[in-house]
Motif scaffolding. Structure first.
Motif, mmCIF file in Angstrom:
data_model
loop_
_atom_site.group_PDB
_atom_site.id
_atom_site.type_symbol
_atom_site.label_atom_id
_atom_site.label_comp_id
_atom_site.label_asym_id
_atom_site.label_seq_id
_atom_site.Cartn_x
_atom_site.Cartn_y
_atom_site.Cartn_z
ATOM 1 N N LEU A 137 -3.854 -6.205 13.405
ATOM 2 C CA LEU A 137 -2.421 -6.416 13.591
ATOM 3 C C LEU A 137 -1.805 -7.040 12.349
ATOM 4 C CD1 LEU A 137 -0.096 -6.222 15.634
ATOM 5 C CD2 LEU A 137 -0.717 -8.513 16.437
ATOM 6 N N ALA A 138 -2.578 -7.883 11.681
ATOM 7 C CA ALA A 138 -2.051 -8.584 10.510
ATOM 8 C C ALA A 138 -1.961 -7.690 9.285
ATOM 9 C CB ALA A 138 -2.922 -9.798 10.203
ATOM 10 N N ARG A 139 -2.813 -6.660 9.198
ATOM 11 C CA ARG A 139 -2.840 -5.853 7.974
ATOM 12 C C ARG A 139 -2.353 -4.412 8.151
ATOM 13 N NH1 ARG A 139 -8.534 -6.344 9.237
ATOM 14 N NH2 ARG A 139 -9.441 -4.321 9.807
ATOM 15 N N CYS A 140 -2.060 -3.996 9.392
ATOM 16 C CA CYS A 140 -1.684 -2.592 9.599
ATOM 17 C C CYS A 140 -0.315 -2.264 9.033
ATOM 18 C CB CYS A 140 -1.752 -2.225 11.082
ATOM 19 S SG CYS A 140 -0.501 -3.031 12.114
ATOM 20 N N VAL A 141 0.514 -3.280 8.762
ATOM 21 C CA VAL A 141 1.848 -3.025 8.209
ATOM 22 C C VAL A 141 1.876 -3.125 6.690
ATOM 23 C CG1 VAL A 141 3.080 -3.747 10.288
ATOM 24 C CG2 VAL A 141 2.446 -5.454 8.573
ATOM 25 N N ASP A 142 0.746 -3.421 6.071
ATOM 26 C CA ASP A 142 0.705 -3.509 4.607
ATOM 27 C C ASP A 142 0.980 -2.138 3.991
ATOM 28 O OD1 ASP A 142 0.088 -6.158 4.837
ATOM 29 O OD2 ASP A 142 -2.071 -5.884 4.548
ATOM 30 N N ILE A 143 1.837 -2.114 2.986
ATOM 31 C CA ILE A 143 2.163 -0.841 2.342
ATOM 32 C C ILE A 143 1.032 -0.391 1.424
ATOM 33 C CG2 ILE A 143 3.322 -1.805 0.306
ATOM 34 C CD1 ILE A 143 5.451 0.445 0.736
ATOM 35 N N MET A 144 0.192 -1.338 1.005
ATOM 36 C CA MET A 144 -1.003 -1.004 0.233
ATOM 37 C C MET A 144 -2.176 -1.763 0.831
ATOM 38 S SD MET A 144 -1.894 -1.423 -3.848
ATOM 39 C CE MET A 144 -0.420 -0.558 -4.360
ATOM 40 N N THR A 145 -3.212 -1.040 1.214
ATOM 41 C CA THR A 145 -4.394 -1.647 1.820
ATOM 42 C C THR A 145 -5.629 -1.298 1.004
ATOM 43 O OG1 THR A 145 -4.711 0.292 3.236
ATOM 44 C CG2 THR A 145 -3.426 -1.524 4.140
ATOM 45 N N GLY A 146 -6.683 -2.069 1.237
ATOM 46 C CA GLY A 146 -7.955 -1.764 0.590
ATOM 47 C C GLY A 146 -8.018 -2.143 -0.862
ATOM 48 N N ASN A 147 -7.097 -3.001 -1.327
ATOM 49 C CA ASN A 147 -7.123 -3.352 -2.744
ATOM 50 C C ASN A 147 -8.039 -4.539 -3.045
ATOM 51 O OD1 ASN A 147 -5.521 -5.121 -1.368
ATOM 52 N ND2 ASN A 147 -3.748 -4.951 -2.730
ATOM 53 N N LYS A 148 -8.802 -4.980 -2.054
ATOM 54 C CA LYS A 148 -9.749 -6.074 -2.266
ATOM 55 C C LYS A 148 -11.170 -5.529 -2.180
ATOM 56 C CE LYS A 148 -6.670 -9.620 -0.382
ATOM 57 N NZ LYS A 148 -6.493 -10.677 0.646
ATOM 58 N N GLY A 149 -11.619 -4.929 -3.263
ATOM 59 C CA GLY A 149 -12.991 -4.444 -3.312
ATOM 60 C C GLY A 149 -13.151 -2.973 -3.017
ATOM 61 N N SER A 150 -12.170 -2.348 -2.366
ATOM 62 C CA SER A 150 -12.261 -0.925 -2.067
ATOM 63 C C SER A 150 -11.094 -0.192 -2.722
ATOM 64 C CB SER A 150 -12.246 -0.686 -0.552
ATOM 65 O OG SER A 150 -11.030 -1.146 0.012
ATOM 66 N N LEU A 151 -11.107 1.127 -2.613
ATOM 67 C CA LEU A 151 -10.075 1.945 -3.249
ATOM 68 C C LEU A 151 -8.726 1.703 -2.560
ATOM 69 C CD1 LEU A 151 -10.225 4.002 -5.574
ATOM 70 C CD2 LEU A 151 -10.244 5.798 -3.844
ATOM 71 N N PRO A 152 -7.686 1.318 -3.301
ATOM 72 C CA PRO A 152 -6.378 1.047 -2.685
ATOM 73 C C PRO A 152 -5.780 2.299 -2.059
ATOM 74 C CG PRO A 152 -6.500 0.098 -4.888
ATOM 75 C CD PRO A 152 -7.694 0.990 -4.744
ATOM 76 N N ARG A 153 -5.100 2.100 -0.926
ATOM 77 C CA ARG A 153 -4.385 3.182 -0.228
ATOM 78 C C ARG A 153 -2.908 2.803 -0.154
ATOM 79 N NH1 ARG A 153 -7.355 6.374 4.085
ATOM 80 N NH2 ARG A 153 -9.509 6.375 3.426
ATOM 81 N N CYS A 154 -2.048 3.739 -0.528
ATOM 82 C CA CYS A 154 -0.606 3.487 -0.557
ATOM 83 C C CYS A 154 0.093 4.342 0.495
ATOM 84 C CB CYS A 154 -0.030 3.799 -1.938
ATOM 85 S SG CYS A 154 -0.895 2.992 -3.290
ATOM 86 N N LYS A 155 1.204 3.787 1.024
ATOM 87 C CA LYS A 155 1.999 4.503 2.023
ATOM 88 C C LYS A 155 3.471 4.501 1.608
ATOM 89 C CE LYS A 155 -0.020 1.720 4.946
ATOM 90 N NZ LYS A 155 -0.478 0.961 6.137
ATOM 91 N N PRO A 156 3.869 5.451 0.754
ATOM 92 C CA PRO A 156 5.276 5.499 0.303
ATOM 93 C C PRO A 156 6.268 5.779 1.430
ATOM 94 C CG PRO A 156 3.859 6.832 -1.125
ATOM 95 C CD PRO A 156 3.057 6.465 0.075
ATOM 96 N N PHE A 157 5.802 6.353 2.558
ATOM 97 C CA PHE A 157 6.686 6.668 3.687
ATOM 98 C C PHE A 157 6.730 5.550 4.718
ATOM 99 C CE2 PHE A 157 6.123 11.574 3.199
ATOM 100 C CZ PHE A 157 7.000 11.547 2.133
ATOM 101 N N LYS A 158 6.397 4.329 4.323
ATOM 102 C CA LYS A 158 6.324 3.234 5.296
ATOM 103 C C LYS A 158 7.640 3.053 6.046
ATOM 104 C CE LYS A 158 5.698 -1.768 5.717
ATOM 105 N NZ LYS A 158 5.380 -3.038 5.054
ATOM 106 N N TYR A 159 8.773 3.203 5.370
ATOM 107 C CA TYR A 159 10.079 2.994 6.003
ATOM 108 C C TYR A 159 10.811 4.313 6.257
ATOM 109 C CZ TYR A 159 9.130 -1.732 4.329
ATOM 110 O OH TYR A 159 8.543 -2.951 4.073
ATOM 111 N N THR A 160 10.099 5.418 6.213
ATOM 112 C CA THR A 160 10.704 6.742 6.383
ATOM 113 C C THR A 160 10.432 7.264 7.790
ATOM 114 O OG1 THR A 160 10.275 7.199 4.046
ATOM 115 C CG2 THR A 160 10.856 9.064 5.446
#
Length: 420
Positions: free
Chosen positions: A187-210
């Motif tokens: 619940l704390a991290r599912c709204v992050d626009i970029m996840t996995g940037n701590k040790g793993s390959l970062p994932r980005c969500k440009p459509f977060k507010y779309t």
């Protein structure tokens, strides 16, 4: 004629679901593209010179994402090296058709394409998995395998980041699901626009507010080539219930989607909850990031391959020593891997005993056993009659004999949702 609320000259072609504004097509294109660009820039999603893997499924979200990133990369000179990355789950009649759309997108946008399949990574396709486990909980397997497959494909192509087409509706649904399940860490991290940037390959969500509806409108008015059929294995997914609830909220109050996302952004984890969270390490079997000794993909694969020396998931670029270790793991049997899941093994044995008993009951096997036991007790009853001892007799009711001495309980099947 209703005029466009933006340019005040052209005729309005649609009402924006996100704001309720009446707007023409050209102004909608400009506003839509500008909002996505601002999301990318304001959140510093990319750096110049990065290799970015676009998760492409052929659906509306990933198709619009591929179109927009190639467009904005040229318009605003992001300096990104883009390529499409598709995962073939092995779903006949669904994924094979959508991959044809992805191949056409490759030609239309002029970006490279890499396709990885579950079969080559795990030696299982989703059709094979569903044939083994049925339609219940198959999304658990697919979600875990797909996430890891994207990471492995991106690492194989030396990507710096993965970008996915998760939109505002998807994120709001995830907030609701984690809230209903009481899953505090997610619940704390599912709204992050970029996840996995701590040790793993970062994932980005440009459509977060779309909004999803606006993505569909953009694809429709731009006449983009996308695949619109829903996965044949997903109608029973838990997410579907959250989606229906969210759509009901949207009808009453369209801004509710963004409100849920903003609410998720304000959640904070207490110190007690933070201490409960496990630190990430590497799976001892495949080397993938995991909070446990074995990653979830290895756990699921072991259950699929129970007793079979199947695939060892080796990381790309491993050393000779690591390759030898993985090769040894590949030949392990269930007895070598029993420490992973000993409690579930015991539960499975109990479940199998219950199934055998049920089969015997349906085929008359239990009746035969009962008859045999009665025949052995017959001489004792005869001796009791001779000696004048009381004889135990079965209780009868409406000419039906009821055996009250044995009560066999069948163990319920294992529930994957609770285990994982």
């Amino acid at each position: 004629m209703v005029q466009c609320g933006a340019c005040r000259t052209a005729r309005a072609a649609l009402k924006r679901p996100k704001t309720g504004d009446m707007i023409c097509k050209e102004c909608f294109f400009a506003v839509f593209e500008k909002e996505v660009h601002c999301t990318i820039v304001d959140n510093h999603l990319f750096d110049r010179g990065e290799r970015v893997a676009i998760g492409a499924s052929g659906g509306k979200d990933s198709t619009v994402l591929a179109h927009l990133l190639t467009l904005l990369n040229k318009r605003y000179d992001y300096g990104l090296d883009l390529f499409l990355l598709s995962i073939d789950e092995g779903i006949t009649g669904y994924r094979d058709d959508s991959l044809e759309t992805v191949k056409r997108n490759q030609e239309q946008y002029g970006v490279p394409l890499k396709i990885l399949s579950y079969k080559e990574l795990y030696d299982w396709s989703m059709d094979d998995i569903v044939s083994q486990i049925g339609l219940r909980n198959n999304c658990t397997f697919c979600g875990v395998f797909r996430r890891q497959a994207l990471d492995r494909g991106a690492a194989l192509l030396k990507a710096d980041k993965i970008v996915t087409g998760h939109n505002a509706d998807d994120i709001a649904e995830t907030v609701l699901m984690n809230l209903l399940r009481g899953d505090t860490p997610r619940l704390a991290r599912c709204v992050d626009i970029m996840t996995g940037n701590k040790g793993s390959l970062p994932r980005c969500k440009p459509f977060k507010y779309t909004y999803e509806k606006e993505i569909v409108m953009y694809a429709y008015f731009k006449k983009l080539d996308y695949f619109s059929t829903e996965c044949i294995y997903s109608p029973n997914a838990y997410r579907g219930f959250a989606r229906e609830f969210l759509k009901d909220l949207e009808r009453v109050r369209p801004i509710a989607i963004l409100d849920i996302i903003h609410a998720g952004e304000t959640f904070t984890i207490t110190k007690d909850e933070a201490q409960k969270q496990r630190t990430l390490s590497k799976c001892v079997r495949c080397g993938y990031l995991s909070s446990q000794k074995y990653c979830k993909a290895c756990v699921l694969l072991d259950r699929l391959n129970r007793g079979l020396p199947r695939v060892a998931l080796a990381l790309e670029g491993e050393t000779a020593e690591d390759a030898a270790t993985h090769s040894k793991i590949q030949t392990q049997t269930t007895s070598d891997f029993s420490d992973l899941d000993s409690e579930n093994l015991a539960a499975e044995k109990e479940y199998k005993r219950g199934v055998i008993v049920a089969q015997q009951q349906s085929s008359g096997g239990v009746a035969a056993v009962a008859t045999s036991a009665t025949s052995k007790k017959a001489p004792r009853r005869a001796n009791r009659r001779r000696k004048g001892q009381p004889t135990a007799t079965p209780t009868t009711n409406n000419n039906t004999t009821t055996d009250t001495t044995t009560d066999t309980h069948q163990q319920p099947p294992l529930q994957a949702e609770n285990e994982f």
